[in-house]
Structure formats: structure tokens, C-alpha cells
Design an enzyme around this catalytic site. Structure first.
Site, PDB file in Angstrom:
ATOM      1  N   HIS A  12       0.812  -1.233   0.000  1.00 15.90           N
ATOM      2  CA  HIS A  12       0.000   0.000   0.000  1.00 15.90           C
ATOM      3  C   HIS A  12       0.837   1.270   0.000  1.00 15.90           C
ATOM      4  CE1 HIS A  12       0.938  -0.130   4.291  1.00 15.90           C
ATOM      5  NE2 HIS A  12       0.535   1.123   4.378  1.00 15.90           N
ATOM      6  N   GLY A  14       3.482   1.684  -2.007  1.00 17.50           N
ATOM      7  CA  GLY A  14       4.013   1.862  -3.350  1.00 17.50           C
ATOM      8  C   GLY A  14       3.064   2.645  -4.241  1.00 17.50           C
ATOM      9  N   VAL A  16       1.439   1.747  -7.006  1.00 19.07           N
ATOM     10  CA  VAL A  16       0.237   1.019  -7.408  1.00 19.07           C
ATOM     11  C   VAL A  16      -0.675   0.753  -6.216  1.00 19.07           C
ATOM     12  CG1 VAL A  16      -0.617  -1.148  -8.373  1.00 19.07           C
ATOM     13  CG2 VAL A  16       1.362  -0.019  -9.411  1.00 19.07           C
ATOM     14  N   SER A 108       2.718  -7.433 -14.877  1.00 10.72           N
ATOM     15  CA  SER A 108       3.372  -6.395 -15.659  1.00 10.72           C
ATOM     16  C   SER A 108       3.315  -6.759 -17.131  1.00 10.72           C
ATOM     17  CB  SER A 108       4.833  -6.263 -15.216  1.00 10.72           C
ATOM     18  OG  SER A 108       5.599  -5.580 -16.177  1.00 10.72           O
ATOM     19  N   SER A 109       3.376  -5.734 -17.987  1.00 11.87           N
ATOM     20  CA  SER A 109       3.353  -5.986 -19.434  1.00 11.87           C
ATOM     21  C   SER A 109       4.595  -6.715 -19.918  1.00 11.87           C
ATOM     22  CB  SER A 109       3.217  -4.657 -20.188  1.00 11.87           C
ATOM     23  OG  SER A 109       4.305  -3.795 -19.886  1.00 11.87           O
ATOM     24  N   CYS A 110       5.643  -6.792 -19.090  1.00 15.79           N
ATOM     25  CA  CYS A 110       6.874  -7.478 -19.522  1.00 15.79           C
ATOM     26  C   CYS A 110       6.705  -8.988 -19.576  1.00 15.79           C
ATOM     27  CB  CYS A 110       8.036  -7.109 -18.615  1.00 15.79           C
ATOM     28  SG  CYS A 110       7.956  -7.857 -16.981  1.00 15.79           S
ATOM     29  N   TYR A 137      12.247 -11.137 -13.780  1.00 14.83           N
ATOM     30  CA  TYR A 137      11.024 -10.507 -13.259  1.00 14.83           C
ATOM     31  C   TYR A 137       9.807 -11.027 -14.018  1.00 14.83           C
ATOM     32  CZ  TYR A 137       7.717  -6.789 -12.024  1.00 14.83           C
ATOM     33  OH  TYR A 137       6.619  -6.081 -11.591  1.00 14.83           O
ATOM     34  N   LYS A 141       6.421 -13.115 -12.650  1.00 17.98           N
ATOM     35  CA  LYS A 141       5.049 -12.661 -12.838  1.00 17.98           C
ATOM     36  C   LYS A 141       4.213 -13.671 -13.635  1.00 17.98           C
ATOM     37  CE  LYS A 141       5.126  -8.916 -10.471  1.00 17.98           C
ATOM     38  NZ  LYS A 141       4.270  -8.794  -9.278  1.00 17.98           N
ATOM     39  N   THR A 165       0.058  -1.780 -17.855  1.00 16.98           N
ATOM     40  CA  THR A 165       1.105  -1.254 -18.721  1.00 16.98           C
ATOM     41  C   THR A 165       2.065  -0.426 -17.863  1.00 16.98           C
ATOM     42  OG1 THR A 165       1.508  -0.056 -20.776  1.00 16.98           O
ATOM     43  CG2 THR A 165      -0.188   0.848 -19.312  1.00 16.98           C
ATOM     44  N   HIS A 180      11.927   3.862 -13.410  1.00 14.45           N
ATOM     45  CA  HIS A 180      11.458   3.699 -14.785  1.00 14.45           C
ATOM     46  C   HIS A 180      11.685   4.995 -15.568  1.00 14.45           C
ATOM     47  CE1 HIS A 180       9.181   0.313 -12.881  1.00 14.45           C
ATOM     48  NE2 HIS A 180       9.551  -0.272 -13.996  1.00 14.45           N
ATOM     49  N   TRP A 203      18.920   7.716 -21.903  1.00 14.58           N
ATOM     50  CA  TRP A 203      19.376   6.377 -22.274  1.00 14.58           C
ATOM     51  C   TRP A 203      18.817   5.947 -23.629  1.00 14.58           C
ATOM     52  CZ3 TRP A 203      20.110   1.849 -18.420  1.00 14.58           C
ATOM     53  CH2 TRP A 203      21.016   2.227 -17.419  1.00 14.58           C
ATOM     54  N   ASP A 270      18.076  -0.158 -25.207  1.00  8.77           N
ATOM     55  CA  ASP A 270      16.725   0.343 -25.488  1.00  8.77           C
ATOM     56  C   ASP A 270      15.645  -0.485 -24.809  1.00  8.77           C
ATOM     57  OD1 ASP A 270      17.153   2.597 -26.983  1.00  8.77           O
ATOM     58  OD2 ASP A 270      17.054   1.580 -28.921  1.00  8.77           O
TER      59      ASP A 270
END
Length: 313
Positions: A12, A14, A16, A108-110, A137, A141, A165, A180, A203, A270
Site C-alpha cells: 500500500h 508503493g 500502485v 506487468s506488461s513485460c 522478473y 510474474k 502497462t 522507470h 538512455w 533500449d
């Protein structure tokens, strides 16, 4: 989920978890169980077992995780795998053992393959190789998604998974070693403006495309799904449009009012070329985002400047 239901928001503090908590409070919920990581180490199986037996939460939002950007994911690979596996294994399993009515697992989208077709549909999970820099990671997930699905199938649980996302918003991480891209750029442009630096270094090539959703939109989507969706299929959460990192940098530069140059450090990675969520399933469940990117960046920048307790260093 009634207004007096006992709700545990894991993570709680963080970005998100705090967004989910804000949304629940806005809707009138008030019976929360809130533990910081120092109060309860979710990697500790015995501690989590005791917590669930004592508190008996009816609803669980599992937003606690070890997270970071490309550099952190690639540097602390073992930690990102171990810590996230332990957190989700302990919470999901003890939610089942203690007959939690409903649990939401946030991923996560990853999780999607590096070269999956765009936009990313839920069905593309496990259809190809992952992006190497954040593979540990992502594997953690993916394991969480499958754990939720199979606890539903074997034990008849009402657990759901959602895949947000790229997020930004209040309580974001502005540490340049592990943040991020969006909060990192906000800090870089702010500091360059304050110091009068003639350029900001960014970067990579700036060509990758990314989708960004404000945390308050995510919090609203999560509560909406907790109230209105049950099923084994994980749900993408996003806005359905993306922007290049170069264009994102120019947008942040404009919002902050920085007048210098942007330089690309091509020696830095990238990451995935594009990560755009297909959110048609989410839309079919009756939810759409409300906060557009420029408005959201302006909100976040004010939060960055005004919060004296924000950890930017």
C-alpha cells in the site's frame, strides 16, 4: 465486496498499492489491513502464514513486488526472481488456505514475448522468448498468473490477475539507479532546469514505443475489476495508445519548461522495441482510462515538486 469488508492491500505504500487504496477510500471502503514491508516481510513464509491466520482478510490486492527499470532488472536478476516468487507464493497460497473470498494479483506488461505482435493480446502469453534484460522478473510474474489460474481450477478459488502497462503517478520512484523512464526523465529535466545545464542525457536511441497509464486510472481499473470480473484469463490494463521515448522526453521537457538540448546515450540499452497493450477485453468489461498523458505528467510534476517527503535521491 461490501463497504465494511476486510481488505488487505499488499504494497500500500508503493505507487500502485497507494493508488488502489485511494480509490477504495474514495468509494467509501474503510476496513483495511495495512502492513509496511518492515511490519511484514512477505518473503517470509512463516510470517505470512501467521498474518493470514490472525487477520483473515476477505479481499486481497497483491500489489507488493520488487520492481525497477532496465538497469535494476538486469543488475539484480536473482533478487528480482527470488523476491517476487516468494512474495506471491506466500500471499496467494495463504489466501487459499484461509478462504479469502477474492484475490487480485498484479503483474506487468513485460510478461509478453519481446517480439510479440502489437498490440499485445492476453493470448500472446508464452508464445515466444522474453526480453533478456527483465526475464527473471517476467518469469516470476508469469508464475503468479499461472498460480492464480490453477488455484482457481484445482481449489475453486475466485482469484484474478491483471497486467498493467507502464505506470506513473504519486509515490513513484525517482532514484536514477533503478527508476522507470518517465520518473527518471522528470527528475533529469527538473534538475537540468534548476542547475541551468545545457543538455539532458537520455538512455538509448529514444525510438522504442511505450504506453503510459496514470496510477489513479490503474487504481480505478483494479477496483472495477475486483467488483465486476471473475475468471482465469488475465486482464490487460492500459490506455490503448503509445508514444516514442523521444516524444515522451519532448513532452516532459515542455511540461517542465526546460529550454536545453536532449542527447541520446547510444551506449545504453533500449529494451523491448514496443509494448502496447490490447485493452479490448478491458473495454468489454466496462472500463476506460480518463487521464491523458500530458495532463498526467503535469499532475505528477506538481507532486514531485510539492511533496517534501518524496524520496528523489
Amino acid at each position: 465486496m461490501n463497504l465494511n469488508s476486510k481488505i488487505y492491500v499488499a504494497g500500500h505504500k508503493g505507487m500502485v498499492g497507494s493508488a488502489i487504496l485511494r480509490n477504495l477510500e474514495k468509494r467509501g471502503y474503510s476496513n483495511f489491513i495495512l502492513k509496511t514491508s518492515s511490519d511484514l516481510d512477505l518473503r517470509n513464509a512463516q510470517a505470512v502464514e501467521s498474518f493470514f491466520k490472525e487477520e483473515q482478510p476477505e479481499y486481497v490486492f497483491l500489489a507488493a513486488a520488487k520492481v525497477g527499470g532496465i538497469h535494476a532488472n538486469n543488475t539484480y536478476r536473482a533478487e528480482f526472481l527470488y523476491d517476487n516468487l516468494m512474495i506471491q507464493n506466500n500471499v496467494i497460497h495463504n489466501a487459499y488456505l484461509n478462504k479469502t473470498k477474492k484475490l487480485m494479483f498484479l503483474g506487468s506488461s513485460c510478461i509478453y514475448p519481446k517480439l510479440a505482435p502489437q498490440p499485445l493480446k492476453e493470448d500472446y502469453l508464452l508464445s515466444g522468448s522474453l526480453e533478456e534484460t527483465n526475464e527473471p522478473y517476467a518469469i516470476a510474474k508469469i508464475t503468479g498468473i499461472k498460480m492464480v489460474e490453477n488455484y482457481n481450477r484445482q481449489y475453486g478459488c475466485d482469484f484474478i490477475s491483471v497486467m498493467p502497462t507502464n505506470m506513473y503517478g504519486p509515490n513513484d520512484n525517482y532514484n536514477l539507479n533503478n527508476s522507470h523512464v518517465l520518473p527518471a526523465l522528470i527528475r533529469k529535466f527538473h534538475e537540468a532546469k534548476e542547475s541551468g545545464s545545457p543538455f539532458v542525457e537520455m538512455w538509448g536511441s529514444g525510438k522504442p514505443l511505450r504506453e503510459f497509464l496514470h496510477a489513479d486510472d490503474l487504481g480505478d481499473a483494479c477496483v472495477h475489476l475486483m467488483l465486476n470480473y471473475s475468471g482465469n484469463k488475465h486482464v490487460n490494463i492500459g490506455c490503448g495508445s503509445d508514444i516514442s521515448i523521444n516524444d515522451l522526453a519532448r513532452l516532459i521537457k515542455e511540461v517542465i519548461g526546460y529550454n536545453g538540448e536532449i542527447k541520446n546515450d547510444l551506449s545504453k540499452p533500449d529494451g523491448t522495441p514496443r509494448k502496447l497493450m490490447d485493452v479490448s477485453f478491458l473495454h468489454s468489461l466496462g472500463w476506460h482510462h480518463k487521464i491523458e498523458l500530458k495532463e498526467g505528467i503535469a499532475m505528477v510534476y506538481e507532486d514531485f515538486k510539492n511533496k517534501t517527503n518524496i524520496k528523489v535521491w
